[in-house]
Write a protein that holds these residues in place. Structure first.
Motif, short mmCIF file in Angstrom:
data_model
loop_
_atom_site.label_atom_id
_atom_site.label_comp_id
_atom_site.label_asym_id
_atom_site.label_seq_id
_atom_site.Cartn_x
_atom_site.Cartn_y
_atom_site.Cartn_z
N ASP A 286 0.83 -1.21 0.00
CA ASP A 286 0.00 0.00 0.00
C ASP A 286 0.87 1.26 0.00
OD1 ASP A 286 -2.32 -1.47 -0.07
OD2 ASP A 286 -2.77 -1.29 2.07
N PHE A 287 1.98 1.22 0.72
CA PHE A 287 2.87 2.38 0.76
C PHE A 287 3.42 2.68 -0.63
CE2 PHE A 287 6.87 4.66 1.59
CZ PHE A 287 6.39 5.68 2.40
N ALA A 288 3.84 1.63 -1.34
CA ALA A 288 4.37 1.81 -2.70
C ALA A 288 3.30 2.38 -3.63
CB ALA A 288 4.90 0.47 -3.23
N LYS A 289 2.06 1.90 -3.49
CA LYS A 289 0.96 2.42 -4.32
C LYS A 289 0.72 3.91 -4.04
CE LYS A 289 -1.65 -1.84 -4.33
NZ LYS A 289 -2.71 -2.48 -3.54
N LEU A 290 0.81 4.30 -2.79
CA LEU A 290 0.44 5.66 -2.39
C LEU A 290 1.58 6.67 -2.56
CD1 LEU A 290 -1.64 4.65 0.74
CD2 LEU A 290 -2.53 6.00 -1.17
N PHE A 291 2.82 6.19 -2.41
CA PHE A 291 3.94 7.14 -2.42
C PHE A 291 4.95 6.86 -3.54
CE2 PHE A 291 2.22 7.46 1.83
CZ PHE A 291 2.22 8.83 2.05
N GLY A 292 4.74 5.78 -4.28
CA GLY A 292 5.64 5.49 -5.40
C GLY A 292 6.70 4.47 -5.01
N TRP B 283 7.24 11.46 8.63
CA TRP B 283 6.83 12.72 7.99
C TRP B 283 5.64 12.49 7.06
CZ3 TRP B 283 8.08 17.27 9.74
CH2 TRP B 283 9.29 17.44 10.42
N GLU B 284 5.36 11.23 6.74
CA GLU B 284 4.30 10.95 5.78
C GLU B 284 2.93 10.88 6.45
OE1 GLU B 284 7.33 9.28 5.70
OE2 GLU B 284 7.96 10.54 4.01
N TRP B 285 1.95 11.44 5.77
CA TRP B 285 0.59 11.34 6.28
C TRP B 285 -0.36 11.10 5.10
CZ3 TRP B 285 -2.27 15.02 3.90
CH2 TRP B 285 -1.62 16.20 3.50
N LEU B 286 -1.59 10.71 5.45
CA LEU B 286 -2.61 10.44 4.43
C LEU B 286 -3.91 11.10 4.85
CD1 LEU B 286 -1.89 6.64 3.93
CD2 LEU B 286 -1.44 8.44 2.24
N THR B 287 -4.81 11.23 3.89
CA THR B 287 -6.17 11.68 4.20
C THR B 287 -7.10 10.47 4.23
OG1 THR B 287 -5.82 13.86 3.20
CG2 THR B 287 -8.10 13.09 3.33
N ALA C 198 -1.92 9.51 -5.18
CA ALA C 198 -2.70 8.29 -5.44
C ALA C 198 -3.78 8.09 -4.38
CB ALA C 198 -1.76 7.08 -5.46
N LYS C 199 -4.70 7.18 -4.70
CA LYS C 199 -5.64 6.77 -3.66
C LYS C 199 -5.90 5.28 -3.75
CE LYS C 199 -10.12 7.67 -5.89
NZ LYS C 199 -11.39 8.40 -5.77
N ILE C 200 -6.15 4.68 -2.58
CA ILE C 200 -6.53 3.27 -2.55
C ILE C 200 -7.73 3.11 -1.63
CG2 ILE C 200 -4.19 2.37 -2.99
CD1 ILE C 200 -4.03 1.71 0.00
N LYS C 201 -8.51 2.06 -1.93
CA LYS C 201 -9.60 1.70 -1.03
C LYS C 201 -9.16 0.44 -0.31
CE LYS C 201 -14.24 1.31 0.05
NZ LYS C 201 -13.94 0.63 1.33
N THR C 202 -9.02 0.51 1.01
CA THR C 202 -8.58 -0.70 1.74
C THR C 202 -9.77 -1.65 1.89
OG1 THR C 202 -9.12 0.05 3.99
CG2 THR C 202 -7.02 0.78 3.08
N ARG C 203 -9.48 -2.93 1.98
CA ARG C 203 -10.55 -3.91 2.15
C ARG C 203 -11.08 -3.92 3.57
NH1 ARG C 203 -9.50 -9.55 -0.99
NH2 ARG C 203 -9.23 -8.63 -3.06
N GLY C 204 -10.25 -3.54 4.50
CA GLY C 204 -10.63 -3.53 5.92
C GLY C 204 -9.59 -2.72 6.64
N GLY C 205 -9.46 -2.93 7.93
CA GLY C 205 -8.34 -2.34 8.66
C GLY C 205 -8.67 -1.19 9.57
N VAL C 206 -9.93 -0.68 9.50
CA VAL C 206 -10.27 0.44 10.38
C VAL C 206 -10.70 -0.10 11.74
CG1 VAL C 206 -11.71 2.48 10.73
CG2 VAL C 206 -11.00 1.83 8.41
N ILE C 207 -9.99 0.28 12.79
CA ILE C 207 -10.33 -0.20 14.13
C ILE C 207 -10.33 0.93 15.16
CG2 ILE C 207 -9.38 -2.52 13.71
CD1 ILE C 207 -6.96 -1.68 15.50
N LEU C 208 -11.04 0.66 16.25
CA LEU C 208 -10.83 1.36 17.52
C LEU C 208 -9.86 0.46 18.29
CD1 LEU C 208 -14.58 2.00 18.46
CD2 LEU C 208 -13.06 3.53 17.20
N SER C 209 -8.71 0.98 18.59
CA SER C 209 -7.70 0.15 19.24
C SER C 209 -8.16 -0.25 20.64
CB SER C 209 -6.40 0.92 19.33
OG SER C 209 -5.43 0.17 20.02
#
Lengths: 194, 194
Positions: free
Chosen positions: A23-29, A49-53, A111-122
């Motif tokens: 995913d990092f390679a897709k988003l940042f090259g 230093w890297e962030w995403l929206t 770039a943008k990607i749609k993740t299949r899952g991964g969003v959690i409340l820790s």
């Protein structure tokens, strides 16, 4: 003789991301690396230093920090306040346990990607070294409680213990939990064994 | 014989306002009355159709509901999440206890006022009738705890008991506290006497 209370320093995790290499390679090259901004308390962990929206049909949250190093799986840790704003329903999960969790769209500048899952409340958790775990008689995956103090004193139940040889003794909660307790990173809690 | 647990229904208070007659007249014009949108659980209390915008040098939050009836003093109840966004530092206070609290700018469509104080984080509290208070042996101003359940189970300490003859038996927390506990209005907690 009264038992000595077992103190533990609180660390508050703001919303953040862990990213897989793919995913990092897709988003940042390809060839781009995660760059260290600030080391975190746990050995080898760092803010980059890297962030995403984060983006959903309802809203977006910019400037969400990626924590390093890169991981096996992309994981997006938000608060329930964020979840309401984004219109998604994440599950409370320990880090890495992502089955059945919702996905989200991640945007970088290029770039943008749609993740299949991964969003959690820790799930609230304690990091402990094997040595401290032995001292306090704790097992990996054990559920304990932690009391915090002050005007908004809380007892946090369902705190999961995570042991690694080099972990530093810390109690991790998210921003909603910190606000409810009126505490900040560096404040002290007390372990309660159930 | 085990004691029967004392259950209590949770109500989550979103950010809201109580307004003095004088401030209401300044903001909405003389002769204007607060209009009922929805009755609240507590007798005589209601959500109104009127709302205001909270404004600081840093940010503003629109559509903050005024609860009726009008009061002696203007009081602005926000969450700590709101407070960070607005850049102010409210104190944790029981309703009505406003000495030393920070002020804020309130905007209606036609006017604005700067309050001298009144911004608080509402102290967690229980509303109880005199009858229920007698049954559970509670005194006005007494400090108790309330346990909530589920994956994010918490024990809330420093819960203040408020008694009025016609109060309905309820436990009031704010949105940060509800998010930290993973609970919603209508969920059940359990009283813990200290």
């Amino acid at each position: 003789m009264t038992k000595q209370p077992i103190k533990i320093i609180v660390e508050v995790s703001a919303r953040h991301l862990h990213i897989s290499k793919a995913d990092f390679a897709k988003l940042f090259g390809k060839g781009k690396k995660l760059t260290l901004m600030k080391p975190l308390v746990q050995n080898g962990h760092f803010s980059s230093w890297e962030w995403l929206t984060l983006k959903t049909a309802k809203a977006q949250i910019p400037h969400v920090r990626i924590l390093g190093p890169l991981r096996e799986k992309t994981q997006i840790e938000i608060s329930l306040t964020d979840a309401y704003n984004l219109g998604i329903e994440p599950l409370v999960r320990p880090s890495g346990n992502l089955d059945g969790t919702p996905g989200i769209t991640l945007l970088s500048d290029k770039a943008k990607i749609k993740t299949r899952g991964g969003v959690i409340l820790s799930q609230r958790h304690i990091h402990t070294s094997s040595k401290d775990a032995k001292k306090y008689n704790l097992k990996d995956g054990q559920i304990v409680s932690v009391k915090t103090f002050g005007q908004r004193s809380l007892i946090f139940n369902n705190v999961i213990v995570r042991i690694k040889p080099d972990y530093i003794w810390r109690f991790h909660i998210d921003t909603d939990e910190a606000n409810a307790a009126g505490i900040k990173s560096g404040d002290e809690g007390e372990l309660i064994l159930n």
